[in-house]
Design a protein around this motif. Structure first.
Motif, PDB file in Angstrom:
ATOM      1  N   GLY A  46       0.903  -1.551  -0.069  1.00 55.40           N
ATOM      2  CA  GLY A  46      -0.597   0.303  -0.030  1.00 55.40           C
ATOM      3  C   GLY A  46       1.193   1.144  -0.079  1.00 55.40           C
ATOM      4  N   PHE A  47       1.910   1.086  -1.186  1.00 54.54           N
ATOM      5  CA  PHE A  47       2.731   2.426  -1.036  1.00 54.54           C
ATOM      6  C   PHE A  47       1.923   3.726  -1.388  1.00 54.54           C
ATOM      7  CE2 PHE A  47       5.159   5.603  -3.493  1.00 54.54           C
ATOM      8  CZ  PHE A  47       6.209   5.529  -2.805  1.00 54.54           C
ATOM      9  N   ASP A  48       2.139   4.587  -0.326  1.00 53.60           N
ATOM     10  CA  ASP A  48       2.366   6.205   0.027  1.00 53.60           C
ATOM     11  C   ASP A  48       0.421   6.115   0.579  1.00 53.60           C
ATOM     12  OD1 ASP A  48       3.775   6.774  -0.248  1.00 53.60           O
ATOM     13  OD2 ASP A  48       4.079   8.491  -1.929  1.00 53.60           O
ATOM     14  N   VAL A  49      -0.237   4.987   0.924  1.00 52.50           N
ATOM     15  CA  VAL A  49      -2.071   4.614   0.900  1.00 52.50           C
ATOM     16  C   VAL A  49      -1.693   4.111   2.689  1.00 52.50           C
ATOM     17  CG1 VAL A  49      -3.320   3.208   0.229  1.00 52.50           C
ATOM     18  CG2 VAL A  49      -2.185   4.431  -1.409  1.00 52.50           C
ATOM     19  N   LEU A  50      -1.371   2.899   2.538  1.00 47.00           N
ATOM     20  CA  LEU A  50      -1.827   2.202   4.402  1.00 47.00           C
ATOM     21  C   LEU A  50      -0.628   3.036   4.764  1.00 47.00           C
ATOM     22  CD1 LEU A  50      -2.859  -1.310   2.595  1.00 47.00           C
ATOM     23  CD2 LEU A  50      -4.749  -0.036   4.063  1.00 47.00           C
ATOM     24  N   LEU A  65      12.999   4.943  -6.856  1.00 46.81           N
ATOM     25  CA  LEU A  65      11.474   4.400  -7.573  1.00 46.81           C
ATOM     26  C   LEU A  65      10.895   4.208  -8.869  1.00 46.81           C
ATOM     27  CD1 LEU A  65       9.354   4.840  -3.860  1.00 46.81           C
ATOM     28  CD2 LEU A  65      10.896   2.696  -4.712  1.00 46.81           C
ATOM     29  N   PRO A  66      10.834   3.599  -9.372  1.00 46.85           N
ATOM     30  CA  PRO A  66      10.820   3.002 -11.059  1.00 46.85           C
ATOM     31  C   PRO A  66       9.299   4.287 -11.067  1.00 46.85           C
ATOM     32  CG  PRO A  66       9.622   1.147 -10.041  1.00 46.85           C
ATOM     33  CD  PRO A  66      10.431   1.637  -8.547  1.00 46.85           C
ATOM     34  N   LYS A  67       9.744   5.126 -12.541  1.00 57.81           N
ATOM     35  CA  LYS A  67       8.708   5.654 -12.801  1.00 57.81           C
ATOM     36  C   LYS A  67       7.324   5.169 -13.120  1.00 57.81           C
ATOM     37  CE  LYS A  67      10.434   9.563 -11.270  1.00 57.81           C
ATOM     38  NZ  LYS A  67      10.975   9.023 -10.823  1.00 57.81           N
ATOM     39  N   ASN A 112       2.325  -8.603   1.042  1.00 62.60           N
ATOM     40  CA  ASN A 112       3.522  -9.139  -0.381  1.00 62.60           C
ATOM     41  C   ASN A 112       3.479  -7.859  -1.486  1.00 62.60           C
ATOM     42  OD1 ASN A 112       3.584 -12.000   0.103  1.00 62.60           O
ATOM     43  ND2 ASN A 112       1.346 -11.964  -0.567  1.00 62.60           N
ATOM     44  N   ASP A 113       4.573  -6.675  -1.768  1.00 62.75           N
ATOM     45  CA  ASP A 113       5.011  -6.268  -3.038  1.00 62.75           C
ATOM     46  C   ASP A 113       6.021  -6.527  -3.246  1.00 62.75           C
ATOM     47  OD1 ASP A 113       6.043  -3.429  -3.852  1.00 62.75           O
ATOM     48  OD2 ASP A 113       6.449  -2.902  -1.177  1.00 62.75           O
ATOM     49  N   VAL A 114       5.649  -6.041  -4.708  1.00 62.18           N
ATOM     50  CA  VAL A 114       6.461  -6.752  -5.589  1.00 62.18           C
ATOM     51  C   VAL A 114       7.083  -5.481  -6.614  1.00 62.18           C
ATOM     52  CG1 VAL A 114       5.300  -8.720  -6.189  1.00 62.18           C
ATOM     53  CG2 VAL A 114       4.332  -6.857  -7.609  1.00 62.18           C
ATOM     54  N   ILE A 115       6.733  -4.292  -6.250  1.00 64.24           N
ATOM     55  CA  ILE A 115       7.013  -3.486  -6.511  1.00 64.24           C
ATOM     56  C   ILE A 115       8.708  -2.636  -6.047  1.00 64.24           C
ATOM     57  CG2 ILE A 115       6.022  -0.816  -8.028  1.00 64.24           C
ATOM     58  CD1 ILE A 115       3.421  -1.922  -7.947  1.00 64.24           C
ATOM     59  N   ILE A 116       7.924  -1.937  -4.910  1.00 63.56           N
ATOM     60  CA  ILE A 116       8.867  -0.821  -3.794  1.00 63.56           C
ATOM     61  C   ILE A 116      10.007  -2.497  -3.486  1.00 63.56           C
ATOM     62  CG2 ILE A 116       8.715   0.545  -2.816  1.00 63.56           C
ATOM     63  CD1 ILE A 116       7.040   1.347  -4.599  1.00 63.56           C
ATOM     64  N   GLU A 117       9.182  -2.907  -2.194  1.00 61.29           N
ATOM     65  CA  GLU A 117      10.556  -3.528  -1.906  1.00 61.29           C
ATOM     66  C   GLU A 117      11.713  -4.307  -2.946  1.00 61.29           C
ATOM     67  OE1 GLU A 117       8.832  -7.197   0.949  1.00 61.29           O
ATOM     68  OE2 GLU A 117      10.224  -7.950  -0.483  1.00 61.29           O
ATOM     69  N   THR A 149       8.286  -7.310   4.948  1.00 61.36           N
ATOM     70  CA  THR A 149       9.035  -6.276   4.480  1.00 61.36           C
ATOM     71  C   THR A 149       9.700  -5.631   4.682  1.00 61.36           C
ATOM     72  OG1 THR A 149       8.342  -5.300   2.636  1.00 61.36           O
ATOM     73  CG2 THR A 149       6.496  -5.801   4.815  1.00 61.36           C
ATOM     74  N   ILE A 150       9.539  -3.662   4.253  1.00 59.85           N
ATOM     75  CA  ILE A 150      10.431  -2.705   4.510  1.00 59.85           C
ATOM     76  C   ILE A 150       8.849  -1.803   5.722  1.00 59.85           C
ATOM     77  CG2 ILE A 150      11.607  -0.587   4.022  1.00 59.85           C
ATOM     78  CD1 ILE A 150      12.185  -2.470   1.641  1.00 59.85           C
ATOM     79  N   SER A 151       9.506  -1.349   6.152  1.00 59.34           N
ATOM     80  CA  SER A 151       8.510  -0.345   6.844  1.00 59.34           C
ATOM     81  C   SER A 151       8.789   1.169   6.713  1.00 59.34           C
ATOM     82  CB  SER A 151       9.137  -0.073   8.614  1.00 59.34           C
ATOM     83  OG  SER A 151       7.880   1.410   9.293  1.00 59.34           O
ATOM     84  N   GLY A 152       7.918   1.410   5.849  1.00 64.39           N
ATOM     85  CA  GLY A 152       7.916   3.007   4.655  1.00 64.39           C
ATOM     86  C   GLY A 152       9.605   2.946   4.156  1.00 64.39           C
ATOM     87  N   SER A 153      10.033   3.928   4.285  1.00 62.71           N
ATOM     88  CA  SER A 153      10.900   3.956   3.127  1.00 62.71           C
ATOM     89  C   SER A 153      12.402   2.755   3.483  1.00 62.71           C
ATOM     90  CB  SER A 153      11.410   4.817   3.008  1.00 62.71           C
ATOM     91  OG  SER A 153      11.498   6.853   4.260  1.00 62.71           O
ATOM     92  N   GLY A 154      12.494   2.377   4.916  1.00 63.27           N
ATOM     93  CA  GLY A 154      13.602   1.683   5.642  1.00 63.27           C
ATOM     94  C   GLY A 154      14.424   3.017   6.443  1.00 63.27           C
TER      95      GLY A 154
END
Ligand code: HSE
Length: 309
Positions: free
Chosen positions: A18-22, A188-190, A224-229, A255-260
């Protein structure tokens, strides 16, 4: 004039996909801000912190949040703060959001308590923006409201509190690695493949359902995060092996908390939580990375007044 004392908890934001959302508030770690009214201006008279932080109110999130709240209230009076950081800056646990939300809450409280916690999200998030380089409320919202929150939109701000998961045990491990949110956002990818977007969206929706239904098994299989992690994991030495060993020790996900750089693993068993923590800490050690760690759970209350003693 008399002092009040406010506590604001640490937060995990993002919760996995939930990047920037959850975002999620957690117990056991947080900032304490003492505050009192003064005739004019914003003053930070002391900061107890491991890292040296600016007492300049235009550079510290507590000072900026107070300024924003006074502006909203149309108040000419001032406020003085003493800040006790219970969270290391740059850890991925919402350190700047904890100070911002505690200060926003304290300012509002001392000037008549006219704004709701929901209304304090915007001034606190504006303060966060100044230091993080991005406008996101996945730390400020759960810090204020407690539990898990969802940001539908930042401008205008549209946020809901989802709920909590009572069986959730969270193993937070903070490696001694410095990761700046600004840097962790720049890499992060565009553009992302559609199938990855669908995967993260489905899992984020299920995490929302899990917190609404207090359903640990649903949460555990959706982390499960396949984009940011995969991108940010490269900033955390040993990440892949730590994750493999956490799962081997019984974790249902990591997984990573926030931006780590903090990482978190989940379980619903107190017994397993200890073994998972040991596995994560000793694996980081094999990579010559020191850590601090805590086993915790959801903080459902959020920012609050605490006893003045
Ligand atoms: N959602 C933000 C990020 C939080 O992941 O960049 C940073 O603490």
């Amino acid at each position: 004039m008399s002092w009040i004392k406010v506590f604001s908890p640490a937060t995990i934001g993002n919760i996995g996909p939930g990047f920037d959302v959850l975002g999620l508030a957690v117990k056991g770690l947080g900032d304490i801000v003492e505050a009192r009214k003064i005739d004019s201006g914003i003053r930070i008279s002391s900061i107890k912190s491991e890292l040296e932080l600016s007492k300049n109110p235009t550079k510290n999130t507590a000072g900026i949040a107070a300024y924003e709240v006074l502006k909203l209230l149309n108040e000419k009076g001032g406020i003085e703060f003493k800040i006790k950081k219970g969270l290391p800056a740059g850890s991925g646990l919402g350190s700047s959001a904890a100070s911002a939300t505690a200060a926003a809450f304290a300012t509002n409280y001392l000037y008549g308590n006219k704004l709701s916690k929901q209304e304090l999200i915007l001034p606190a998030t504006k303060a966060e923006e100044k230091v993080s380089g991005g406008f996101f409320a996945d730390n400020t919202a759960p810090a204020l409201l407690g539990g898990a929150t969802l940001t539908r939109s930042c401008l205008p701000l549209d946020i809901i509190k989802i709920g909590s998961i009572s069986d959730l045990k969270i193993i937070l491990v903070t490696p001694e690695i410095f990761v700046l949110t600004k840097t962790a956002r720049k890499i992060l990818p565009k553009k992302i493949p559609l199938k990855n977007f669908v995967h993260n969206m489905a899992n984020s929706c299920l995490i929302t359902a899990a917190f609404a239904k207090d359903d640990y098994p649903l949460f555990a299989r959706s982390l499960n995060d396949v984009i940011i992690e995969p991108v940010r994991a490269k900033l955390i030495k040993g990440f892949d092996v730590v994750k493999k060993n956490a799962i081997k020790a019984g974790a249902d996900g990591m997984t990573i908390s926030g931006s780590g750089p903090t990482v978190f693993a989940v379980t619903d068993s107190s017994r397993k939580a200890k073994s998972i923590e040991n596995a994560m800490v000793s694996t980081f050690k094999k990579f010559r990375v020191n850590t601090t760690s805590i086993i915790t759970e959801v903080d459902s209350e959020g920012t609050r007044l605490i006893n003045n003693s």
